[in-house]
Design a protein around this motif. Structure first.
Motif, PDB file in Angstrom:
ATOM      1  N   ARG A  99       0.829  -1.206   0.000  1.00  0.00           N
ATOM      2  CA  ARG A  99       0.000   0.000   0.000  1.00  0.00           C
ATOM      3  C   ARG A  99       0.861   1.252   0.000  1.00  0.00           C
ATOM      4  NH1 ARG A  99      -4.518   1.291  -2.164  1.00  0.00           N
ATOM      5  NH2 ARG A  99      -5.074   3.332  -1.440  1.00  0.00           N
ATOM      6  N   LYS A 100       1.991   1.213   0.727  1.00  0.00           N
ATOM      7  CA  LYS A 100       2.898   2.361   0.736  1.00  0.00           C
ATOM      8  C   LYS A 100       3.463   2.610  -0.658  1.00  0.00           C
ATOM      9  CE  LYS A 100       4.298   1.774   5.536  1.00  0.00           C
ATOM     10  NZ  LYS A 100       5.387   1.350   6.429  1.00  0.00           N
ATOM     11  N   VAL A 101       3.850   1.539  -1.350  1.00  0.00           N
ATOM     12  CA  VAL A 101       4.369   1.670  -2.719  1.00  0.00           C
ATOM     13  C   VAL A 101       3.268   2.185  -3.635  1.00  0.00           C
ATOM     14  CG1 VAL A 101       5.252   0.379  -4.703  1.00  0.00           C
ATOM     15  CG2 VAL A 101       6.156  -0.071  -2.419  1.00  0.00           C
ATOM     16  N   LEU A 105       3.586   5.705  -5.698  1.00  0.00           N
ATOM     17  CA  LEU A 105       3.519   5.762  -7.156  1.00  0.00           C
ATOM     18  C   LEU A 105       2.238   6.421  -7.651  1.00  0.00           C
ATOM     19  CD1 LEU A 105       4.933   2.237  -8.035  1.00  0.00           C
ATOM     20  CD2 LEU A 105       6.112   4.428  -8.130  1.00  0.00           C
ATOM     21  N   GLU A 106       1.324   6.732  -6.737  1.00  0.00           N
ATOM     22  CA  GLU A 106       0.037   7.360  -7.049  1.00  0.00           C
ATOM     23  C   GLU A 106      -0.713   6.589  -8.129  1.00  0.00           C
ATOM     24  OE1 GLU A 106       1.055  11.411  -7.975  1.00  0.00           O
ATOM     25  OE2 GLU A 106       1.149  11.951  -5.853  1.00  0.00           O
ATOM     26  N   LEU A 107      -0.817   5.283  -7.930  1.00  0.00           N
ATOM     27  CA  LEU A 107      -1.491   4.435  -8.919  1.00  0.00           C
ATOM     28  C   LEU A 107      -3.000   4.613  -8.921  1.00  0.00           C
ATOM     29  CD1 LEU A 107       0.658   1.226  -8.497  1.00  0.00           C
ATOM     30  CD2 LEU A 107       0.775   2.906 -10.327  1.00  0.00           C
TER      31      LEU A 107
END
Length: 110
Positions: A99-101, A105-107
């Motif tokens: 979730r942090k990644v 990355l603002e996916l």
């Protein structure tokens, strides 16, 4: 161990809401309504229930099912006025590495 089980149950319910939000953005309203119903049926005492009812009402509105949308809103209003929604426990909420990644990355942003 109990707190971890509560956290996992809440996370599973919230995942269904996140997938339902994706379906709503893509215009797959039947799939979003099914995800919301799944949360209501299988994870009834989680913080995701409020979001599931809101999503269900919005999906029914988009599909033109006004009676069902009104029912979902009526249930939402009834539970809000009684204060029966479960809130997130700040001690139990953890942000996973994935979730942090995802957030970094603002996916979620289109």
């Amino acid at each position: 161990a109990r707190q971890r089980m509560v956290f996992l149950r809440n996370t599973l319910a919230q995942h269904e809401i996140n997938v339902g939000d994706y379906y709503m953005r893509r215009g797959a309203y039947v799939a979003a309504a099914n995800r919301a119903r799944y949360v209501l049926e299988n994870h009834p005492r989680t913080p995701a229930v409020r979001g599931a009812l809101q999503m269900l009402a919005a999906a029914y509105d988009k599909m033109g099912l006004d009676d069902l949308a009104a029912d979902a809103r009526r249930v939402l209003a009834y539970n809000e006025e009684r204060g029966t929604f479960v809130e997130f426990d700040a001690q139990v909420v953890e942000k996973t590495f994935g979730r942090k990644v995802w957030d970094y990355l603002e996916l979620d942003k289109n």
